[in-house]
Structure formats: structure tokens, C-alpha cells
Design a protein around this motif. Structure first.
Motif, PDB file in Angstrom:
ATOM      1  N   GLY A 484       7.584   5.230   5.193  1.00  0.00           N
ATOM      2  CA  GLY A 484       6.382   4.770   4.784  1.00  0.00           C
ATOM      3  C   GLY A 484       6.244   4.744   2.875  1.00  0.00           C
ATOM      4  O   GLY A 484       5.131   4.965   2.686  1.00  0.00           O
ATOM      5  N   LEU A 485       7.438   4.537   2.428  1.00  0.00           N
ATOM      6  CA  LEU A 485       7.141   4.938   0.817  1.00  0.00           C
ATOM      7  C   LEU A 485       6.718   3.560   0.521  1.00  0.00           C
ATOM      8  O   LEU A 485       7.084   2.390   0.705  1.00  0.00           O
ATOM      9  N   ILE A 486       5.749   3.676  -0.674  1.00  0.00           N
ATOM     10  CA  ILE A 486       5.315   2.467  -1.263  1.00  0.00           C
ATOM     11  C   ILE A 486       5.238   2.946  -2.615  1.00  0.00           C
ATOM     12  O   ILE A 486       4.996   4.085  -3.204  1.00  0.00           O
ATOM     13  N   HIS A 487       5.404   1.823  -3.708  1.00  0.00           N
ATOM     14  CA  HIS A 487       5.387   1.880  -5.112  1.00  0.00           C
ATOM     15  C   HIS A 487       4.152   1.045  -5.580  1.00  0.00           C
ATOM     16  O   HIS A 487       4.156  -0.248  -5.050  1.00  0.00           O
ATOM     17  N   LEU A 488       3.393   1.236  -6.387  1.00  0.00           N
ATOM     18  CA  LEU A 488       2.401   0.811  -7.013  1.00  0.00           C
ATOM     19  C   LEU A 488       2.364   0.863  -8.710  1.00  0.00           C
ATOM     20  O   LEU A 488       2.228   1.940  -8.994  1.00  0.00           O
ATOM     21  N   THR A 489       2.297  -0.364  -9.311  1.00  0.00           N
ATOM     22  CA  THR A 489       2.883  -0.110 -10.691  1.00  0.00           C
ATOM     23  C   THR A 489       2.231  -1.385 -11.257  1.00  0.00           C
ATOM     24  O   THR A 489       2.263  -2.656 -10.656  1.00  0.00           O
ATOM     25  N   THR A 490       2.022  -1.384 -12.573  1.00  0.00           N
ATOM     26  CA  THR A 490       1.694  -2.587 -13.277  1.00  0.00           C
ATOM     27  C   THR A 490       3.160  -3.634 -13.521  1.00  0.00           C
ATOM     28  O   THR A 490       3.165  -4.642 -14.353  1.00  0.00           O
ATOM     29  N   ARG A 491       3.998  -3.234 -13.022  1.00  0.00           N
ATOM     30  CA  ARG A 491       5.274  -4.096 -13.067  1.00  0.00           C
ATOM     31  C   ARG A 491       5.077  -5.112 -12.125  1.00  0.00           C
ATOM     32  O   ARG A 491       5.832  -6.030 -12.122  1.00  0.00           O
ATOM     33  N   GLN A 492       3.972  -4.803 -11.063  1.00  0.00           N
ATOM     34  CA  GLN A 492       4.001  -5.886 -10.086  1.00  0.00           C
ATOM     35  C   GLN A 492       2.799  -6.680 -10.500  1.00  0.00           C
ATOM     36  O   GLN A 492       1.938  -6.343 -11.072  1.00  0.00           O
ATOM     37  N   GLY A 511      -3.186   5.635  10.435  1.00  0.00           N
ATOM     38  CA  GLY A 511      -2.367   7.066  10.517  1.00  0.00           C
ATOM     39  C   GLY A 511      -0.948   6.836  10.426  1.00  0.00           C
ATOM     40  O   GLY A 511      -0.037   7.937  10.639  1.00  0.00           O
ATOM     41  N   ALA A 512      -0.269   5.577   9.973  1.00  0.00           N
ATOM     42  CA  ALA A 512       1.015   5.356   9.844  1.00  0.00           C
ATOM     43  C   ALA A 512       1.594   6.191   8.527  1.00  0.00           C
ATOM     44  O   ALA A 512       0.553   6.363   7.816  1.00  0.00           O
ATOM     45  N   PRO A 513       2.830   6.612   8.488  1.00  0.00           N
ATOM     46  CA  PRO A 513       3.428   7.147   7.157  1.00  0.00           C
ATOM     47  C   PRO A 513       2.821   6.309   5.997  1.00  0.00           C
ATOM     48  O   PRO A 513       2.972   5.152   5.978  1.00  0.00           O
ATOM     49  N   CYS A 514       2.669   7.132   4.939  1.00  0.00           N
ATOM     50  CA  CYS A 514       2.189   6.165   3.880  1.00  0.00           C
ATOM     51  C   CYS A 514       2.331   7.321   2.580  1.00  0.00           C
ATOM     52  O   CYS A 514       1.463   8.091   2.355  1.00  0.00           O
ATOM     53  N   ARG A 515       3.367   6.985   1.906  1.00  0.00           N
ATOM     54  CA  ARG A 515       3.778   7.878   0.920  1.00  0.00           C
ATOM     55  C   ARG A 515       3.849   7.185  -0.501  1.00  0.00           C
ATOM     56  O   ARG A 515       4.721   6.136  -0.710  1.00  0.00           O
ATOM     57  N   LEU A 516       2.903   7.217  -1.333  1.00  0.00           N
ATOM     58  CA  LEU A 516       2.441   6.497  -2.320  1.00  0.00           C
ATOM     59  C   LEU A 516       2.834   6.887  -3.778  1.00  0.00           C
ATOM     60  O   LEU A 516       2.913   8.151  -3.970  1.00  0.00           O
ATOM     61  N   ILE A 517       3.833   6.363  -4.416  1.00  0.00           N
ATOM     62  CA  ILE A 517       4.214   6.765  -5.830  1.00  0.00           C
ATOM     63  C   ILE A 517       3.628   5.562  -6.816  1.00  0.00           C
ATOM     64  O   ILE A 517       3.951   4.335  -6.859  1.00  0.00           O
ATOM     65  N   ALA A 518       2.581   5.991  -7.662  1.00  0.00           N
ATOM     66  CA  ALA A 518       2.121   5.191  -8.338  1.00  0.00           C
ATOM     67  C   ALA A 518       1.686   5.645  -9.853  1.00  0.00           C
ATOM     68  O   ALA A 518       2.046   6.692 -10.254  1.00  0.00           O
ATOM     69  N   THR A 519       1.401   4.745 -10.864  1.00  0.00           N
ATOM     70  CA  THR A 519       0.987   5.155 -12.325  1.00  0.00           C
ATOM     71  C   THR A 519      -0.628   5.194 -12.052  1.00  0.00           C
ATOM     72  O   THR A 519      -1.301   5.156 -11.136  1.00  0.00           O
ATOM     73  N   SER A 520      -1.360   5.712 -13.094  1.00  0.00           N
ATOM     74  CA  SER A 520      -2.651   5.761 -13.292  1.00  0.00           C
ATOM     75  C   SER A 520      -3.547   4.710 -12.839  1.00  0.00           C
ATOM     76  O   SER A 520      -4.804   4.845 -12.845  1.00  0.00           O
TER      77      SER A 520
END
Length: 748
Positions: A484-492, A511-520
Motif C-alpha cells: 500500500g505504498l504511495i508517493h505524493l509530490t509536486t513531481r506529479q 481500511g486497506a494498507p495505505c503508507r504515504l510518503i509525501a512532501t509538505s
């Protein structure tokens, strides 16, 4: 001799525009724009003389041969300056600035060859003396208007803003009359018509009321949100001016501020609503919310496509191309959603393309969302501008935030008079009632430690301070096989981010796995709610915003809903971020005796006071604010220097368009259709743009991975990523590869 302002198509000149007609039209249009600002006489006079230099017989060669250049912007200024004496000399100088700058931009008073003093001193009048002698400009009405636009304690700043307003009125009037001339010649009338806010308000308020009535008061939180909204809207009857709206995350301040703006505009006859947001990444989301709620009449405008480059795209007669900038936004829409950068850099700009909108800012309700994000180094000139807009140009400004900064004159020397102007009911009580999470200290956490923490948390987020760190951490977590790894950034690009945010919401809800790595970017206005989160050290304002994404709806116990603030060893952060983080550590230490509650109003107040008071006025932009105060023997305004120094974003970022979906491809195909204005194309393509460093885009172009499409028609306006393999569905655009992808594209 017959004098013309603009050329036409017929050899006998039967469809050319006469110069007296253009001067009369511009004077009339400028006065119409300036009348609600109390500057009609000054604007009419400025408009009448802005192109007086076209009476130079040499200008006729310009109309026949676009490669000939004649200075036609100095003669009118020189005439007004020569006719003035005594106190009227200052009035003439105020009018000289917009006349001299209506093409090249507002000049400085002294200095470079382009300065007012040097241009007037070097001017040699080529115009028939009989034409000049027939002019009898009367500066007295303009003097009365300008006196009414200044206050004793801030005379210089106020007069500089009046000059900017005149510049905006005249530039817009000049462009509009030129546009009308060429539109008639070419048989293509641009669509510039917007309904007025007054026309839309009855329907918009009904829509807003119906929308809010749809929220059933079936929980304590919804009851509280309804109480907040009712109280905020009740403040709409207060006299226009400066307001604060302090509501913690989850209290519904976005819709509450909109409700206030609609009611306040109806009560006091405001001309438009401007909603300014710190981050480009959030403007599209806010604009969509308002469009879905209110319907037509919402304009989204920011810097994803550069306005000045848009202006060079129209294929018109040579002399008209220089002036006619169809794509420049004039903010005539009744509701504008924009960024702080676009709003404030325009207010301090010198270029015609940026200043054209200023007269339409007057008479507005301005909502500054996340007001704590105003840059510290520019704070004092920014506050002076807000104060002057309210004092003289019928604006109301709402400083809207969950963490009200120390802008009040009781906290900050040279701050704003904000006492008694809070719209929310008892902000300190709201902070207690809306508490949903805790901020805890995590010490040092490197990437392996963060990956391990996420492994133990099926639903959690990590926010870091740079796109580079976010990408590296995401790749490290992916290598460990986290589900459930997700990336969120202004690269997108924005449309891609919207789809990712929708996926995050669905995962969190199910309730699914959701692991977010993001910028501010997720900290301002993105409606997400995680059980737990981690935030790289930054200012307390950023950490409070991040905590607002933890247990946002109050589902989990507060004691279990933590935002862990950590330091990232070996990660370089900007000096300003490090200063803010250091101040946060100091505040945390001082409040440790009280349980270390960094979400308390007292801790937040201490942090802001430390950031502003201890910085001292010189680090808050005092020098820049003082630069706009003339000595009044002359109007010594450094407009061009100020524009260069008032930069909210230091790093030059430029847009690149991604072929995101069928809609993006359709808009890119339309780049080759001459009849479609650049502004229309820019708005259609904005959801598919990524902002990257200028050098990175140069490398992409040099190595054949990107190019300007249809340059024969659009110039260097629309740069498109041609090598789509550089855009990754999970992580966005990897421009770092550009330097190595000349002949060696096989490296991918």
C-alpha cells in the motif's frame, strides 16, 4: 498630416486606427476602471498622454515596417512634467511613471538609463510644436484624488500604490482598445465577458446555503462546524477592513471563509472575491471545490504557464503584437483562486503583464488561506500592502489559518491593527474542542528507521522537506516490499495528484494498507485523515498543519493519534527551514514543564512571536518597505528595483507539460490551431504541468527529451515532455536523468 495609432489591412489606411481616437478611447476606458478607486481624473489624464509620442512623424515608419523602433512613451510624460510647477510637479511625476512604463514597465526614479530622470533629461521633442501647444492638461483634479489616497503615517507607500493602480488602469485600457481594433480587423472577438459578482451573489448564496444545509448535525463535530459557520457569517456585517479567522484543522474554515466572503460582498457591495493559497499544488483543488459548489464564474490563475510568454503568442500585425496580450489575466472574474506568489508579486511588480490586474483587486474580499505561510523576509512590506488596500481601495482581507501568526500590532512592532476583528468564536476554546492528535518528539530517524516505523503502521504518512528526500525514501520503502505504498509530490502533475489523493481517501476509508510518503504539499488544504504520521523537523506552523492530517475526523483516541516530529540525519534543509525548526525546538523545551503540548495556542503564539520579534525588522523586509517611501521633494519610487527584490520564491522554476491523458493530448493538438488564444490553452494544460528547475528543463531540451511545440505559432511558451518514459506512474517526473540521456537513452 494624419496620425495613426495602429495599422490595419487596407493599403489606403481606411481601416487604420486614428491616434486621437486611440487616445480618447484609452482615456475613457482608464477613467472607467479608475472611477471606483477614486482616481478617474488622474487615469484619464494618464491615458490621454500615454501614446502622445506617436505624433512623432517617424512613428509612421513603425506602422509600415515593424522593425523600426521609435520611443513613443516619453513624450507625454515630458509634456506633463514640463507644464507642472510647485506642488503640481509631484502630481506630474506620479502620472509620468505609468506613461513611461506602459510598454517597458514601471521605471525607477533614478539610476539606470531606463529611469524616469534619465529618460526625461535625454528627451528631445520631435513633435510639431503646434500640436504640443494645443494641449492644456489640468493636473488639479488629479491632485485632489491623490491627496485622498494617502495617509500621514504612510504617505510614501500609499502614493506608490496609487501610482501602481493608475498604471494598471491605463495598461488595461490601452490593451483593451488595441485588442478591439485588431479584433474588428480580424473578425475574431475575444471572449472576455464575465458576469459581475453582484449579478451572481443571489444564486451563489442560495447554492451555498443549500450545500451547507445538506450536512446533517448528526455529531458533535458537525454541530461545532455549524456553530463556527454561523458565527463567522454573522461577522459579515462588520465594517470592511482587516479580519482574522482562527479555526483549527477540521473546523471547516475553508467553507466558513467562503460563506463570510459571499455575505460580506453582498452587505458592502464588493466587486469580487480573491482566494489566495500558498501552494500551486492546492489551487486546482480549491478551484474545483468552488466550481462544484457555485458553478461558473470561478477563475483559477497562477504561474504554471508564464503570463509574459503567453503574450508573445498571438500572430497579429507587428505593432499590435507588441501590445496585444490576450492571454494576460486581468482578473475580471467574480471569484479568483490564485497563489500568494501570483497575488503579492503582482502587487509589487513593475511589468505591465503582472500589474494589469491590480485595479481589479480593488474592492475585493481577499481570503488569505494559511496566512502563516507569508514569507518572513517580506513580511513588513506585505503587511503594509494589505493595510493600504483596505484603507484606500475598499478591500477586506481575512487572515485565515489554524495557527494565527503574530501579525497583530500588540505582538509585532509595525504589525496590523487586528484587535476585535476575529471572526471565529473563542479560538482558544475551539483549539481544545477540535484537538484530534498529539505532537511528540522522535529524535533522529534515518530512512531505515522511517521504513521500519511504516512497516508497523498499516495506515500512516511520512512528510519530508524536499522532493529528493521523498523520492529516495519511497524507493527505499518500495525495496523493502511495503504494501500500500504511495508517493505524493509536486513531481506529479496536478491531475495525477488528484487521482492519487482520491486513491488515498478510498484506501483510508476501506481500511486497506495505505503508507504515504509525501512532501509538505499535503499540509495545506488536503482533506486526509491518517491514524499516525511522521514529520521531518520544520516550523511549528508546518507541524501543526501536518498534525491536521492525523485523526482529522476524530475517529481514534487522541492519545493514540500521534504526529512524530523527527530530525533527518544527513539531510540538508534550507536555512529558513532550519531556523524555523530550531525555534520550534526551543519552544518545545520551554513548554515541556506543561506537558510539552505543541498544539496549544500558547505554544503556537510563542513560536510565532519568537520567529518575528526576535528576527528584528531588518529580517522582516523593513528595508524593502522603506524603499517605497519617497522623500517628497521628488517621488523617488524604485519600482523596478522593488519588483526584482520582492520575490517569494528564490529558485527559478519553469513548467513542462506531461501527456497525461486524452484530454491533455487534445489540448496539445490544439496548440497548432492559431484561432485558439494562448490563455485558453494554458488553462486547459495547467492540470498537466510539472514545475522543474530551469536548468533541468534546458537539459531535457538539449538531449531531445522535451521541446517547445509549435514554436512558429507559440514561441517558447509550451514545453512538452517528449520522452514519456521519464515520467513514472508512481513517482512522477525524473528530470535528474536528463544530464545522462543524450545518445544513451538505453540507460533507462
Amino acid at each position: 498630416m494624419t496620425f495613426y495609432a495602429h495599422s490595419g489591412n487596407q493599403p489606403d489606411r481606411s481601416d487604420w486606427q486614428l491616434l486621437p481616437d486611440h487616445l480618447d478611447n484609452t482615456a475613457r476606458l482608464a477613467a472607467e476602471r479608475a472611477e471606483p478607486r477614486g482616481l478617474a481624473a488622474a487615469a484619464a489624464l494618464t491615458g490621454r498622454y500615454h501614446d502622445f509620442g506617436k505624433y512623432d512623424p517617424a512613428f509612421d515608419r513603425v506602422l509600415n515596417d515593424g522593425n523600426v523602433r521609435v520611443d513613443h512613451s516619453t513624450a507625454g510624460a515630458a509634456l506633463l512634467h514640463a507644464r507642472a510647477s510647485g506642488a503640481m510637479r509631484l502630481v506630474s511625476e506620479v502620472l509620468c511613471y505609468p506613461i513611461l512604463g506602459h510598454h517597458a514597465g514601471l521605471p525607477d526614479r533614478t539610476g539606470a538609463d531606463s529611469s524616469m530622470e534619465r529618460r526625461l533629461a535625454a528627451f528631445r521633442d520631435p513633435i510639431d510644436p503646434a500640436i504640443t501647444a494645443a494641449e492644456t492638461p489640468d493636473l488639479t483634479p488629479a491632485a485632489h484624488e491623490l491627496v485622498a489616497r494617502v495617509r500621514g503615517e504612510s504617505l510614501g507607500f500609499d502614493l506608490s500604490l496609487a501610482t501602481r493602480m493608475l498604471f494598471s488602469c491605463v495598461v488595461d485600457a490601452d490593451y483593451r482598445d488595441t485588442e478591439a481594433h485588431y479584433a474588428q480587423l480580424n473578425g475574431r472577438i475575444p471572449d472576455r465577458d464575465w458576469p459581475t459578482l453582484a449579478e451572481l451573489l443571489p444564486d451563489w448564496r442560495r447554492r451555498f446555503d443549500a450545500h451547507m444545509a445538506g450536512f446533517a448535525p448528526n455529531s458533535d463535530l458537525n454541530h461545532l462546524r455549524a456553530d463556527i459557520l454561523s458565527h463567522v457569517r454573522g461577522g459579515a456585517t462588520l465594517p470592511p477592513g482587516l479580519f482574522t479567522l482562527t479555526v483549527p484543522t477540521g473546523g471547516g474554515k475553508t467553507l466558513a471563509s467562503l460563506g463570510f466572503a459571499l455575505d460580506h460582498a453582498a452587505q458592502h457591495g464588493k466587486r469580487r472575491i480573491i482566494y489566495a493559497i500558498p501552494y500551486t499544488s492546492v489551487t486546482d483543488q480549491a478551484a474545483k471545490i468552488f466550481r462544484d459548489l457555485l458553478g461558473d464564474g470561478v477563475l483559477e490563475h497562477h504561474s504554471a504557464i508564464d503570463d509574459e510568454k503567453l503574450a508573445r503568442g498571438d500572430k497579429l500585425a507587428p505593432e499590435g503584437k507588441e501590445k496585444l496580450r490576450l492571454a494576460m489575466e486581468d482578473w475580471a472574474a467574480p471569484l479568483v483562486v490564485t497563489t500568494n506568489v501570483q497575488l503579492f508579486e503582482s502587487l509589487f511588480a513593475a511589468r505591465p503583464s503582472r500589474c494589469r490586474k491590480l485595479h481589479n483587486i480593488a474592492g475585493s474580499v481577499i481570503i488569505l488561506d494559511e496566512a502563516q505561510c507569508l514569507p518572513r523576509k517580506l513580511l513588513l512590506p506585505t503587511l503594509r500592502m494589505l493595510e493600504a488596500l483596505c484603507a484606500h481601495y475598499r478591500c477586506s482581507v481575512v487572515l485565515c489559518t489554524a495557527t494565527q501568526p503574530a501579525f497583530d500590532s500588540r505582538q509585532l512592532e509595525q504589525g496590523l491593527l487586528l484587535e476585535g476583528r476575529e471572526l471565529a468564536p473563542d479560538p482558544e476554546a475551539l483549539a481544545r474542542r477540535l484537538r484530534r492528535a498529539r505532537i511528540v518528539q522522535g529524535g533522529e530517524m534515518d530512512d531505515p528507521a522511517l521504513v521500519a516505523a511504516l512497516r508497523e503502521t498499516p495506515q500512516g504518512m511520512v512528510i519530508v522537506n524536499s522532493r529528493a528526500h521523498a523520492l529516495e525514501l519511497f524507493n527505499a520503502a518500495r525495496a523493502e516490499g511495503l504494501e500500500g505504498l504511495i508517493h505524493l509530490t509536486t513531481r506529479q502533475y496536478p491531475a495525477h495528484r488528484r487521482a492519487i489523493i482520491a486513491e488515498i481517501r478510498e484506501r483510508l476509508k476501506s481500511g486497506a494498507p495505505c503508507r504515504l510518503i509525501a512532501t509538505s504539499l499535503i499540509e495545506a488544504g488536503v482533506d486526509l485523515s491518517f491514524p499516525r504520521g511522521w514529520r521531518a523537523e520544520a516550523g511549528l506552523d508546518s507541524c501543526v498543519q501536518a498534525a491536521g492530517r492525523v485523526n482529522r475526523e476524530g475517529i481514534w483516541p487522541v492519545e493514540d493519534s500521534t504526529l512524530t516530529v523527527f530530525s533527518a540525519p544527513g539531510r540538508k534543509v534550507p536555512r529558513e527551514v532550519e531556523k524555523a525548526a530550531s525555534t520550534m525546538r526551543n519552544v518545545a523545551a520551554r513548554h515541556a514543564a506543561n506537558g510539552g503540548d505543541l498544539l496549544s495556542p500558547a505554544a503556537i503564539r510563542d513560536w510565532f512571536e519568537d520567529m518575528y520579534w526576535k528576527a528584528g525588522p531588518d529580517r522582516l523586509g523593513l528595508k524593502l518597505a522603506k524603499a517605497m517611501i519617497a522623500d517628497f521633494k521628488t517621488t523617488n519610487f524604485p519600482f523596478r528595483t522593488t519588483a526584482a527584490e520582492y520575490r517569494m520564491i528564490e529558485t527559478a522554476m519553469v513548467p513542462i507539460i506531461i501527456r497525461g491523458d486524452a484530454a491533455a493530448q487534445k489540448s496539445m493538438d490544439a496548440l497548432g490551431v492559431e484561432a485558439i488564444p494562448p490563455a485558453q490553452l494554458a488553462r486547459a494544460l495547467q492540470p498537466y504541468t510539472v514545475q522543474i528547475p530551469a536548468r533541468a528543463r534546458e537539459l531535457l531540451i538539449r538531449n531531445g527529451h522535451a521541446s517547445f511545440h509549435h514554436p512558429e505559432l507559440r514561441g517558447d511558451q509550451f514545453c512538452v515532455l517528449d520522452n514519456h518514459s521519464l515520467y513514472h506512474g508512481d513517482t512522477g517526473l525524473w528530470w535528474e536523468h536528463a544530464e545522462y540521456l543524450g545518445e544513451e537513452s538505453w540507460l533507462l
